[in-house]
Design a protein around this motif. Structure first.
Motif, mmCIF file in Angstrom:
data_model
loop_
_atom_site.group_PDB
_atom_site.id
_atom_site.type_symbol
_atom_site.label_atom_id
_atom_site.label_comp_id
_atom_site.label_asym_id
_atom_site.label_seq_id
_atom_site.Cartn_x
_atom_site.Cartn_y
_atom_site.Cartn_z
ATOM 1 N N MET A 1 0.950 -1.213 -0.105
ATOM 2 C CA MET A 1 0.086 -0.102 -0.016
ATOM 3 C C MET A 1 1.027 1.244 0.077
ATOM 4 N N ARG A 2 0.487 1.972 -0.833
ATOM 5 C CA ARG A 2 1.398 3.352 -0.845
ATOM 6 C C ARG A 2 0.532 4.554 0.067
ATOM 7 N N VAL A 3 0.806 4.973 1.409
ATOM 8 C CA VAL A 3 0.396 5.341 2.376
ATOM 9 C C VAL A 3 1.098 6.620 2.654
ATOM 10 N N TRP A 4 0.203 7.572 3.413
ATOM 11 C CA TRP A 4 0.762 8.727 4.014
ATOM 12 C C TRP A 4 -0.088 8.994 5.625
ATOM 13 N N ALA A 5 1.009 9.093 6.739
ATOM 14 C CA ALA A 5 0.772 9.029 8.190
ATOM 15 C C ALA A 5 1.163 10.479 8.654
ATOM 16 N N ASP A 6 0.646 11.022 9.348
ATOM 17 C CA ASP A 6 1.102 12.341 9.952
ATOM 18 C C ASP A 6 1.532 12.046 11.202
ATOM 19 N N ASN A 7 1.148 10.931 11.888
ATOM 20 C CA ASN A 7 1.733 10.491 13.285
ATOM 21 C C ASN A 7 1.337 9.072 13.420
ATOM 22 N N ASP B 1 5.605 3.298 10.240
ATOM 23 C CA ASP B 1 6.239 4.161 11.043
ATOM 24 C C ASP B 1 7.271 5.273 10.582
ATOM 25 N N THR B 2 7.002 5.583 9.293
ATOM 26 C CA THR B 2 7.625 6.641 8.569
ATOM 27 C C THR B 2 6.395 7.752 8.378
ATOM 28 N N TYR B 3 6.699 8.699 8.577
ATOM 29 C CA TYR B 3 5.671 9.936 8.748
ATOM 30 C C TYR B 3 5.780 11.043 7.775
ATOM 31 N N ARG B 4 4.699 11.855 7.381
ATOM 32 C CA ARG B 4 4.731 12.835 6.630
ATOM 33 C C ARG B 4 5.294 12.866 5.206
ATOM 34 N N THR B 5 5.330 11.695 4.567
ATOM 35 C CA THR B 5 5.733 11.455 3.381
ATOM 36 C C THR B 5 4.913 10.204 2.631
#
Length: 537
Positions: free
Chosen positions: A443-449, A473-477
């Motif tokens: 999945m190509r995703v984006w998480a702020d936090n 666990d990678t954020y803002r990208t």
């Protein structure tokens, strides 16, 4: 007289000198069906009828099919033609040009391709999931051509046959619905096609009058020389028995009760619901049930209060557009209803069903071929809200592909860990799987936090541990992930059989963005950049 004789002689000489360059002979012969031999001769012809062979200095040959697509262009007089891709005795036009004495001379001739026939026994699944607007097809075409020994020989065209299905109620071909296909298997949705309203009218009428109806599927191929249907099959639809209706109602009432109580008491640990059916009716024209029902439930642990509510469930036979109308209830249930529902009617959507109104027109199932399917997340076909939250398409995180990414709105910091397949905002994607088995999820995703960084997936409405808690666990990208937060194993899902399936995406944490989804049988595959093109539908 002498002067006149000289003039006559000059005129005769001038006429004799005039000549025309022509193609004196042009013949086309097959050397086997896949090779064409061109024999051509050029000649000089005078006005007096004299003819003399001449040699060309340059020759050019072009062959076209019936659609004027070029099959061959070159100088060779013996060349191959793709006969297996041509239609039944399709005309092949050959133009031959030669340069002779500074003149270009051209001539055309026609030759027929081999006689061919197409046969198949279409495998039509209809209706699909009890929906008279949905179905799936497999078209195992057999293409043959007449050999030189007059026997029919099976051939394999270089590409899949294109064409269309025509679906109509028996005796009502004038209302046929056309369903184009470019592959030998896939799914279809009649609801957004021209003539569907007429088709549905005659289908309902036949079921009302005769308690059964035959839906005919004719198969046509876009191949020269085939104007009639190459195959026909009929699917019989029977009116349900009373016992079958009762089975439907029992399922819908149970699902409606779960949904109702989840909405009224979302944070209340409770004992099992008790459901009573007072009466029910079936509307043949609307294909819908009306059920008078009662639901009773009790709290657990420190809250042992009893809640009781009566109302009317209206739900279509396919499980769409379900509503519950409040009629009466005890004091506690009334208080719950008034605090959580605006008005007397609550919208319900039984688990596993997708409302036709949410299906984008002209779309079909994603086609998982060669063990992989690629999906733009915003191209969902079904959507179900829960507790006033739903998946929406947003463009506020730059770098997405396609028309946007999806995220649950509004973002309230909600997290759903269990029973998510029944009480979580959901989007669905129809996928036609050619190969069953284990598929690994990317999945190509984006998480702020870390409070908005996970989601659940499933197949056909079933919760599956191996495809839950997918996050990053990678954020803002934007990042590709197959990480499961409760396991070191890569996220995966098992497809038990070939055919049409429904891929479910459920919210675990709101505020988590999804741009793309890839399912692949290749355990070692790893997407790069924004990933491969979206799969066809």
């Amino acid at each position: 007289m002498r002067t006149l004789a000289i003039v006559s002689f000059l005129l005769l000489a001038s006429c004799t000198a005039r000549e025309e360059i022509v193609v004196s002979d042009l013949t086309l012969m097959h050397r086997g069906w896949d090779t064409l031999v061109v024999n051509v001769d050029f000649a000089s012809q005078t006005v007096l009828g004299g003819i003399q062979p001449v040699d060309e200095t340059n020759k050019w040959i072009v062959a076209f099919n019936a659609s004027y697509d070029t099959l061959y262009a070159g100088e060779e007089t013996v060349f191959g033609i793709p006969d297996i891709d041509l239609g039944n005795e399709e005309q092949v036009l050959v133009e031959v040009c030669g340069d002779v004495k500074l003149l270009r001379v051209c001539e055309q001739a026609i030759v027929a391709a081999s006689p061919k026939r197409v046969s198949l026994e279409p495998d039509i699944t209809y209706p699909l999931r009890k929906k008279v607007f949905e179905g799936a097809y497999k078209l195992p075409f057999i293409v043959e051509r007449l050999g030189q020994d007059t026997s029919w020989q099976k051939i394999n065209p270089s590409g899949a046959l294109h064409g269309y299905l025509e679906a109509y109620v028996q005796g009502r071909k004038e209302t046929a619905i056309q369903l184009p296909f470019s592959k030998s298997r896939g799914g279809f949705n009649l609801a957004y096609k021209q003539n569907y309203k007429d088709f549905k009218f005659y289908l309902d009428s036949a079921l009302l009058d005769d308690k059964s109806a035959n839906v005919i599927f004719d198969v046509y191929v876009d191949l020269e020389g085939f104007t009639d249907a190459v195959a026909t099959t009929a699917k019989e639809i029977l009116v349900k028995t009373e016992d079958e209706h009762k089975q439907d109602i029992a399922l819908f009432v149970e699902q409606a009760a779960d949904k109702l109580v989840d909405r009224l008491s979302p944070f209340l640990r409770r004992k099992r619901n008790t459901v009573y059916i007072d009466s029910w009716a079936y509307n043949t024209f609307e294909k819908a049930y009306t059920v008078d029902m009662e639901v009773e439930w009790k709290g657990a642990l420190f809250n042992r209060s009893t809640y009781s509510i009566k109302g009317i469930l209206e739900v279509s036979e396919s499980g769409e557009e379900a509503t519950f109308q409040y009629v009466d209830g005890n004091k506690r249930a009334r208080q719950r209803w008034n605090s959580r529902v605006n008005g007397d009617v609550m919208d319900l959507m039984p688990q596993g069903e997708v409302a036709v109104a949410s299906l984008p027109a002209g779309r079909g199932a994603f086609d998982a071929q060669k063990g992989r399917v690629v999906i733009e997340a915003e191209h969902f076909d079904g959507e179900r809200s829960y507790n006033n939250q739903r998946w929406t398409v947003q463009r506020d995180r730059s770098g997405y592909t396609g028309q946007g990414a999806i995220v649950v709105s509004p973002d309230r910091g909600v997290r759903i860990r269990s029973r998510y397949n029944k009480r979580s905002p959901e989007v669905t994607y129809p996928v036609y799987f050619e190969d069953p088995g284990r598929y690994y999820i990317w999945m190509r995703v984006w998480a702020d936090n870390n409070n908005s960084n996970s989601v659940h997936l499933g197949i056909n409405g079933a919760a599956n541990r191996s495809s839950s808690y997918i996050g990053t666990d990678t954020y803002r990208t934007w990042v590709w992930t197959q990480q499961r937060q409760d396991s070191d194993d890569a996220a995966r899902i098992d497809v038990p059989s070939a055919g049409m399936k429904e891929l479910n995406v459920w919210m675990r944490e709101d505020g988590f963005y999804i741009d793309r989804i890839i399912l692949t049988k290749d355990r070692n595959y790893r997407p790069e950049g924004s990933g491969p093109p979206e799969s066809s539908r």
